[in-house]
Design a protein around this motif. Structure first.
Motif, mmCIF file in Angstrom:
data_model
loop_
_atom_site.group_PDB
_atom_site.id
_atom_site.type_symbol
_atom_site.label_atom_id
_atom_site.label_comp_id
_atom_site.label_asym_id
_atom_site.label_seq_id
_atom_site.Cartn_x
_atom_site.Cartn_y
_atom_site.Cartn_z
ATOM 1 N N LEU A 50 0.823 -1.210 0.000
ATOM 2 C CA LEU A 50 0.000 0.000 0.000
ATOM 3 C C LEU A 50 0.860 1.265 0.000
ATOM 4 C CD1 LEU A 50 -2.915 -1.038 2.372
ATOM 5 C CD2 LEU A 50 -2.881 -0.975 -0.110
ATOM 6 N N TYR A 51 2.010 1.204 0.659
ATOM 7 C CA TYR A 51 2.959 2.322 0.604
ATOM 8 C C TYR A 51 3.379 2.553 -0.850
ATOM 9 C CZ TYR A 51 7.358 4.875 1.184
ATOM 10 O OH TYR A 51 8.369 5.796 1.092
ATOM 11 N N HIS A 67 3.754 14.717 11.629
ATOM 12 C CA HIS A 67 3.282 13.675 12.552
ATOM 13 C C HIS A 67 3.310 12.269 11.968
ATOM 14 C CE1 HIS A 67 1.830 17.045 14.953
ATOM 15 N NE2 HIS A 67 1.217 17.502 13.887
ATOM 16 N N GLY A 68 3.933 12.107 10.806
ATOM 17 C CA GLY A 68 3.871 10.836 10.092
ATOM 18 C C GLY A 68 4.405 9.639 10.852
ATOM 19 N N THR A 69 5.535 9.806 11.533
ATOM 20 C CA THR A 69 6.114 8.653 12.235
ATOM 21 C C THR A 69 5.185 8.163 13.339
ATOM 22 O OG1 THR A 69 7.399 10.206 13.580
ATOM 23 C CG2 THR A 69 8.530 9.178 11.743
ATOM 24 N N LYS A 70 4.608 9.111 14.105
ATOM 25 C CA LYS A 70 3.656 8.724 15.160
ATOM 26 C C LYS A 70 2.412 8.086 14.552
ATOM 27 C CE LYS A 70 4.620 12.817 17.355
ATOM 28 N NZ LYS A 70 4.129 14.078 17.859
ATOM 29 N N ALA A 71 1.941 8.682 13.449
ATOM 30 C CA ALA A 71 0.726 8.176 12.802
ATOM 31 C C ALA A 71 0.925 6.743 12.312
ATOM 32 C CB ALA A 71 0.331 9.082 11.643
ATOM 33 N N VAL A 72 2.084 6.455 11.737
ATOM 34 C CA VAL A 72 2.357 5.106 11.233
ATOM 35 C C VAL A 72 2.468 4.126 12.394
ATOM 36 C CG1 VAL A 72 4.098 3.658 10.084
ATOM 37 C CG2 VAL A 72 3.406 5.828 9.057
ATOM 38 N N PRO A 128 -7.772 -0.508 14.308
ATOM 39 C CA PRO A 128 -8.494 -1.177 13.228
ATOM 40 C C PRO A 128 -8.864 -0.189 12.124
ATOM 41 C CG PRO A 128 -9.344 -1.863 15.365
ATOM 42 C CD PRO A 128 -8.377 -0.736 15.620
ATOM 43 N N VAL A 129 -8.893 -0.651 10.898
ATOM 44 C CA VAL A 129 -9.204 0.102 9.681
ATOM 45 C C VAL A 129 -8.033 1.018 9.305
ATOM 46 C CG1 VAL A 129 -10.805 1.657 8.489
ATOM 47 C CG2 VAL A 129 -11.685 0.058 10.217
ATOM 48 N N VAL A 130 -7.604 1.868 10.240
ATOM 49 C CA VAL A 130 -6.486 2.796 9.993
ATOM 50 C C VAL A 130 -5.217 2.012 9.690
ATOM 51 C CG1 VAL A 130 -5.044 4.607 11.045
ATOM 52 C CG2 VAL A 130 -7.517 4.561 11.454
ATOM 53 N N ARG A 131 -5.102 0.836 10.309
ATOM 54 C CA ARG A 131 -3.913 -0.002 10.167
ATOM 55 C C ARG A 131 -3.510 -0.199 8.706
ATOM 56 N NH1 ARG A 131 -5.489 -3.401 13.443
ATOM 57 N NH2 ARG A 131 -6.745 -4.674 12.096
ATOM 58 N N SER A 132 -4.489 -0.450 7.843
ATOM 59 C CA SER A 132 -4.184 -0.629 6.426
ATOM 60 C C SER A 132 -4.049 0.709 5.710
ATOM 61 C CB SER A 132 -5.290 -1.449 5.747
ATOM 62 O OG SER A 132 -5.302 -2.756 6.257
ATOM 63 N N LEU A 133 -4.966 1.624 5.988
ATOM 64 C CA LEU A 133 -5.036 2.873 5.223
ATOM 65 C C LEU A 133 -3.849 3.799 5.435
ATOM 66 C CD1 LEU A 133 -8.827 3.717 5.671
ATOM 67 C CD2 LEU A 133 -7.711 2.562 3.752
ATOM 68 N N ILE A 134 -3.217 3.769 6.608
ATOM 69 C CA ILE A 134 -2.160 4.729 6.934
ATOM 70 C C ILE A 134 -0.958 4.612 5.995
ATOM 71 C CG2 ILE A 134 -0.899 3.297 8.619
ATOM 72 C CD1 ILE A 134 -1.739 7.062 8.974
ATOM 73 N N SER A 135 -0.793 3.445 5.377
ATOM 74 C CA SER A 135 0.352 3.232 4.485
ATOM 75 C C SER A 135 0.279 4.089 3.224
ATOM 76 C CB SER A 135 0.431 1.751 4.084
ATOM 77 O OG SER A 135 0.495 0.936 5.230
ATOM 78 N N ILE A 136 -0.937 4.367 2.752
ATOM 79 C CA ILE A 136 -1.084 5.112 1.498
ATOM 80 C C ILE A 136 -0.604 6.556 1.630
ATOM 81 C CG2 ILE A 136 -2.716 5.903 -0.267
ATOM 82 C CD1 ILE A 136 -4.292 3.282 0.287
ATOM 83 N N PRO A 137 -1.074 7.326 2.650
ATOM 84 C CA PRO A 137 -0.537 8.687 2.778
ATOM 85 C C PRO A 137 0.958 8.720 3.074
ATOM 86 C CG PRO A 137 -2.019 8.182 4.606
ATOM 87 C CD PRO A 137 -2.163 7.089 3.607
ATOM 88 N N ASP A 148 -2.456 19.498 0.220
ATOM 89 C CA ASP A 148 -1.235 20.132 0.732
ATOM 90 C C ASP A 148 -1.220 20.153 2.263
ATOM 91 O OD1 ASP A 148 -0.332 20.555 -1.844
ATOM 92 O OD2 ASP A 148 -1.149 22.589 -1.961
ATOM 93 N N LYS A 149 -2.375 20.470 2.865
ATOM 94 C CA LYS A 149 -2.461 20.481 4.338
ATOM 95 C C LYS A 149 -2.235 19.094 4.902
ATOM 96 C CE LYS A 149 -5.659 24.354 4.621
ATOM 97 N NZ LYS A 149 -7.069 24.725 4.776
ATOM 98 N N ALA A 150 -2.847 18.082 4.264
ATOM 99 C CA ALA A 150 -2.671 16.698 4.719
ATOM 100 C C ALA A 150 -1.205 16.280 4.613
ATOM 101 C CB ALA A 150 -3.547 15.757 3.897
ATOM 102 N N ASP A 151 -0.553 16.708 3.527
ATOM 103 C CA ASP A 151 0.861 16.379 3.322
ATOM 104 C C ASP A 151 1.732 17.051 4.392
ATOM 105 O OD1 ASP A 151 2.985 15.138 1.722
ATOM 106 O OD2 ASP A 151 3.548 17.202 1.258
ATOM 107 N N GLU A 152 1.434 18.315 4.692
ATOM 108 C CA GLU A 152 2.177 19.039 5.738
ATOM 109 C C GLU A 152 1.985 18.374 7.094
ATOM 110 O OE1 GLU A 152 1.004 23.151 5.699
ATOM 111 O OE2 GLU A 152 1.522 23.348 3.576
ATOM 112 N N TRP A 153 0.727 17.977 7.371
ATOM 113 C CA TRP A 153 0.441 17.299 8.641
ATOM 114 C C TRP A 153 1.235 16.010 8.723
ATOM 115 C CZ3 TRP A 153 -1.202 12.586 10.293
ATOM 116 C CH2 TRP A 153 -1.599 12.491 11.624
ATOM 117 N N PHE A 154 1.281 15.250 7.612
ATOM 118 C CA PHE A 154 1.976 13.966 7.620
ATOM 119 C C PHE A 154 3.477 14.157 7.776
ATOM 120 C CE2 PHE A 154 3.055 9.649 6.675
ATOM 121 C CZ PHE A 154 1.939 8.941 7.100
ATOM 122 N N ASP A 155 4.020 15.236 7.211
ATOM 123 C CA ASP A 155 5.444 15.523 7.384
ATOM 124 C C ASP A 155 5.782 15.743 8.861
ATOM 125 O OD1 ASP A 155 6.043 15.250 4.729
ATOM 126 O OD2 ASP A 155 5.947 17.394 4.274
#
Length: 197
Positions: free
Chosen positions: A67-68, A104-109, A116-125, A95-102
């Motif tokens: 998914l990544y 908080h991405g490590t914590k989010a992953v 549940p549910v997020v476990r699979s989806l988080i790989s795409i962003p 752009d805002k989502a990308d900035e947020w992921f830059d």
């Protein structure tokens, strides 16, 4: 359930890892079912407990990397073009989502691997935002190791009652899906109001 059981009987712990990898990409059966079943199977002495944890964690990483790769293939430019054509979504949202992921991405992953549910989806962003693959793999493996170990040990401890794990975690999955649905409705309603004004 029978398919997963047969897979583990035929392949042992790698079978549990394969089931988790497939669950990450196309979730036909949630890990809340696979992992406690692997723990139960280990409790019966049919597979090794440590091997079950290691193989399912490897399966989680492999599924997440698929998914990544999809997110990386889409990339930020493609996502912006898609957003420009979608109703209620703007390029600035991407752009805002990308900035947020830059930020908080490590914590989010890491935390996302245990939701549940997020476990699979988080790989795409993570792929879209260009998170370094080594960092993504490390945090995915760490979060998956915690989640997989907890559920496998629960199945191991509960024995024949391992299905209780899925019953209780099913409420968590439902709550997460409800929260996501509410967030989508709120987003659409707020966009409609903004366009009208």
């Amino acid at each position: 359930m029978e398919w997963i059981t047969r897979l583990m009987e035929a392949l042992g712990s790698p079978g549990a890892g394969l089931a988790v990898a497939l669950e990450n990409v196309f979730p036909p059966v949630p890990s809340e079912v696979i992992l406690p079943l692997a723990g139960f199977t280990a409790g019966q002495g049919k597979i090794s407990l440590i091997a079950a944890i290691l193989w399912t964690t490897a399966g989680s990483v492999v599924g997440a990397l698929v998914l990544y790769g999809l997110g990386s293939w889409l990339g930020l430019k493609r996502m912006r073009r898609i957003a420009d054509k979608l109703p209620f979504v703007t390029v600035s949202d991407v752009d805002k989502a990308d900035e947020w992921f830059d930020k908080h991405g490590t914590k989010a992953v890491f935390v996302g691997r245990m939701v549940p549910v997020v476990r699979s989806l988080i790989s795409i962003p993570a792929g879209v935002s260009g998170m370094p693959i080594a960092k993504f793999t490390l945090y995915t493996a760490a979060g998956s190791l915690v989640w997989n170990t907890a559920l496998i040990l629960a199945g191991y401890a509960l024995g024949e009652n391992y299905e209780l794990v899925d019953r209780y975690l099913g409420w968590v999955s439902t709550a997460v899906l409800a929260a996501l649905a509410i967030a989508v409705v709120w987003f659409v309603v707020s966009r409609v109001k903004a366009r009208r004004s």
